[in-house]
Motif scaffolding. Structure first.
Motif, PDB file in Angstrom:
ATOM      1  N   VAL A 293       0.888  -1.111   0.031  1.00 25.01           N
ATOM      2  CA  VAL A 293       0.052  -0.142  -0.035  1.00 25.01           C
ATOM      3  C   VAL A 293       0.952   1.193   0.027  1.00 25.01           C
ATOM      4  CG1 VAL A 293      -1.775   1.180   1.102  1.00 25.01           C
ATOM      5  CG2 VAL A 293      -1.719  -1.225   1.293  1.00 25.01           C
ATOM      6  N   PRO A 294       0.809   2.176  -0.995  1.00 22.68           N
ATOM      7  CA  PRO A 294       1.656   3.287  -1.192  1.00 22.68           C
ATOM      8  C   PRO A 294       1.118   4.304  -0.357  1.00 22.68           C
ATOM      9  CG  PRO A 294       0.237   3.182  -3.142  1.00 22.68           C
ATOM     10  CD  PRO A 294       0.125   1.779  -2.411  1.00 22.68           C
ATOM     11  N   LEU A 295       2.184   5.394   0.134  1.00 16.25           N
ATOM     12  CA  LEU A 295       1.515   6.476   0.931  1.00 16.25           C
ATOM     13  C   LEU A 295       0.808   7.406  -0.024  1.00 16.25           C
ATOM     14  CD1 LEU A 295       1.821   8.253   3.452  1.00 16.25           C
ATOM     15  CD2 LEU A 295       3.799   9.527   2.318  1.00 16.25           C
ATOM     16  N   GLY A 296       1.247   7.554  -1.370  1.00 14.47           N
ATOM     17  CA  GLY A 296       0.587   8.183  -2.549  1.00 14.47           C
ATOM     18  C   GLY A 296       1.128   7.831  -3.785  1.00 14.47           C
ATOM     19  N   MET A 297       0.528   8.269  -4.853  1.00 16.97           N
ATOM     20  CA  MET A 297       1.255   7.964  -6.171  1.00 16.97           C
ATOM     21  C   MET A 297       2.370   9.005  -6.506  1.00 16.97           C
ATOM     22  SD  MET A 297      -0.771   7.652  -9.917  1.00 16.97           S
ATOM     23  CE  MET A 297      -1.066   5.901  -9.623  1.00 16.97           C
ATOM     24  N   VAL A 298       3.395   8.639  -6.736  1.00 19.82           N
ATOM     25  CA  VAL A 298       4.361   9.480  -7.113  1.00 19.82           C
ATOM     26  C   VAL A 298       4.642   9.441  -8.693  1.00 19.82           C
ATOM     27  CG1 VAL A 298       7.097   9.958  -6.844  1.00 19.82           C
ATOM     28  CG2 VAL A 298       5.693   8.674  -5.056  1.00 19.82           C
ATOM     29  N   ILE A 299       4.649  10.802  -8.958  1.00 19.52           N
ATOM     30  CA  ILE A 299       4.739  10.965 -10.500  1.00 19.52           C
ATOM     31  C   ILE A 299       6.128  11.806 -10.923  1.00 19.52           C
ATOM     32  CG2 ILE A 299       2.419  10.644 -11.128  1.00 19.52           C
ATOM     33  CD1 ILE A 299       1.959  13.568 -11.430  1.00 19.52           C
ATOM     34  N   LEU A 300       6.586  11.565 -12.023  1.00 19.09           N
ATOM     35  CA  LEU A 300       7.737  12.643 -12.255  1.00 19.09           C
ATOM     36  C   LEU A 300       7.572  13.605 -13.338  1.00 19.09           C
ATOM     37  CD1 LEU A 300      10.564   9.363 -12.143  1.00 19.09           C
ATOM     38  CD2 LEU A 300       9.973  10.938 -10.408  1.00 19.09           C
ATOM     39  N   CYS A 332      19.219  10.295  -7.538  1.00 18.37           N
ATOM     40  CA  CYS A 332      18.323  10.541  -6.662  1.00 18.37           C
ATOM     41  C   CYS A 332      18.346  12.029  -6.650  1.00 18.37           C
ATOM     42  CB  CYS A 332      19.128  10.310  -5.113  1.00 18.37           C
ATOM     43  SG  CYS A 332      18.930   8.739  -4.700  1.00 18.37           S
ATOM     44  N   ARG A 333      19.145  12.870  -7.303  1.00 20.61           N
ATOM     45  CA  ARG A 333      18.728  14.341  -7.586  1.00 20.61           C
ATOM     46  C   ARG A 333      17.922  14.457  -8.565  1.00 20.61           C
ATOM     47  NH1 ARG A 333      20.118  18.762  -4.706  1.00 20.61           N
ATOM     48  NH2 ARG A 333      20.499  20.282  -6.336  1.00 20.61           N
ATOM     49  N   GLU A 334      17.771  13.439  -9.628  1.00 18.53           N
ATOM     50  CA  GLU A 334      16.808  13.700 -10.412  1.00 18.53           C
ATOM     51  C   GLU A 334      15.567  13.498  -9.796  1.00 18.53           C
ATOM     52  OE1 GLU A 334      14.743  10.879 -14.214  1.00 18.53           O
ATOM     53  OE2 GLU A 334      16.839  10.525 -13.603  1.00 18.53           O
ATOM     54  N   LEU A 335      15.128  12.533  -8.813  1.00 18.54           N
ATOM     55  CA  LEU A 335      14.009  12.288  -8.109  1.00 18.54           C
ATOM     56  C   LEU A 335      13.620  13.466  -7.281  1.00 18.54           C
ATOM     57  CD1 LEU A 335      14.269   8.757  -6.801  1.00 18.54           C
ATOM     58  CD2 LEU A 335      13.028   9.386  -8.656  1.00 18.54           C
ATOM     59  N   SER A 336      14.595  14.162  -6.605  1.00 20.20           N
ATOM     60  CA  SER A 336      14.399  15.287  -5.620  1.00 20.20           C
ATOM     61  C   SER A 336      13.847  16.373  -6.640  1.00 20.20           C
ATOM     62  CB  SER A 336      15.622  15.773  -5.237  1.00 20.20           C
ATOM     63  OG  SER A 336      15.611  16.809  -4.294  1.00 20.20           O
TER      64      SER A 336
END
Length: 368
Positions: A293-300, A332-336
């Motif tokens: 179960v995810p906390l939320g949906m993460v989009i990029l 990780c910089r890209e995700l941030s």
């Protein structure tokens, strides 16, 4: 319509009486007898108290953490007196186990693992982490982003399990620290009184409930809610006293239906996924795994901050996990820079999820 931000106070009955003799997350199932449990005011309290315990009682002086992690983790470790080094998270949120193993050979005594957004750890990674545990390396699992996931083989394998609770439920505070019965836990310091943070946050939740139940029409209720929320956040980052969880939060946790909450979150996530996965220029960070179960949906999005502001203008309040500094680079910089977390929690249903999807589709079709 407004979607997201803090979870408002629930009906009073939910906080009145405990109906379970113990606290139990889904992955724990019926095996509660296996666990020692500490409940703190915050997740950062749990991290700091565990860090002090490992340093003073276990003789551990250092720890390796992923480079994709909230600054509250690093801040808590610093306060505990543990030194830390970072290891890299690879594309797709995959752990580089060879780098972790090298760090242990170089003297690292403890590894901090994050269960990212309901993503299941691959079997080969789990096997190698368990091998490190057998060799005497202490494993800490952070389940904050996957708190209600139910995987008895993939969650709870470490020496300690840690997490923040407030982001999942209508409670003003809550952090958890678990370990199996073969290990001990620190004794939580009992600071006198409730913190200003928990006090103001609870008031903010109550005023938000007033605003929501009145159909979002009374703007004065919203102003009061935001004022108390601002006070709560200010005090949260000024007072680092380690405290036990408040009684009101504990009572809620001892009676709420985690399984039903998990089902509603997963259902909402699946609605978003069915709509958003068809947008060609939108990338989804994690596909939902069974029992996770995810906390939320993460989009990029390359235009993350503009998209974030557009959603706010349309009454959709999202989180950013996380705005990291120059200490991280690469993936990780890209995700941030690109990640935004869309709310899909148990307050909502198909109506709200379709509204979110409509606005995101509108953004990508019209504004790009």
């Amino acid at each position: 319509m407004e979607i997201g931000s803090i979870i408002e106070f629930d009906s009073v009955e939910k906080y009145e009486n405990s109906v379970k003799p113990f606290f139990s997350l889904p992955f724990m199932d019926e095996s509660n007898f296996r666990w020692n449990i500490n409940l703190y005011e915050t997740g950062r309290n749990a991290i700091e108290d565990l860090g002090i315990y490992l340093r003073v009682k276990k003789g551990i002086s250092n720890i390796a953490i992923p480079d994709y992690v909230c600054h509250t983790v690093t801040d808590s470790l610093k306060r505990s007196g543990l030194s830390y080094v970072r290891y890299h998270i690879q594309k797709g949120l995959r752990y580089d186990i060879s780098e972790i193993e090298k760090l242990t050979k170089d003297g690292i005594q403890c590894i901090y693992i994050v269960h990212y957004f309901g993503k299941k750890l691959p079997k080969d990674i789990l096997k190698q982490l368990n091998n490190l545990k057998i060799q005497g390396i202490t494993i800490i699992e952070d389940i904050t982003l996957s708190l209600l996931s139910n995987d008895k083989d993939g969650i709870g394998f470490g020496d300690y399990v840690i997490g923040s609770l407030r982001k999942w439920f209508p409670i003003p505070d809550g952090g958890i620290l678990l370990t199996s019965k073969e290990h001990e836990l620190p004794i939580i310091p009992h600071a006198s009184g409730v913190s200003k943070y928990a006090y103001y946050y609870l008031i903010a939740q109550q005023w938000k409930r007033q605003y929501v139940t009145n159909g979002y029409k009374n703007k004065e209720n919203k102003r009061i809610f935001l004022d108390y929320y601002s006070k709560a956040m200010k005090d949260l980052f000024e007072d680092y006293t380690i405290r036990p969880i408040t009684e009101i939060s504990k009572r809620y946790l001892e009676q709420c239906d985690f399984i039903q909450i998990a089902k509603q979150r997963a259902k909402n996530y699946d609605i978003l996924y069915s709509r958003l996965s068809t947008i060609p220029c939108l990338n989804l960070l994690v596909e939902r795994n069974k029992n996770y179960v995810p906390l939320g949906m993460v989009i990029l999005s390359d235009n993350r901050d503009k998209l974030l502001m557009y959603l706010i203008q349309n009454g959709i309040y999202c989180n950013v996990h996380w705005r990291l500094g120059e200490e991280v680079s690469g993936y990780c910089r890209e995700l941030s820079r690109r990640a935004i977390t869309i709310p899909c929690d148990q307050r909502y249903n198909a109506k709200e999820m379709n509204y979110i999807a409509d606005k995101i589709e509108e953004w990508f079709n019209v504004y790009l």
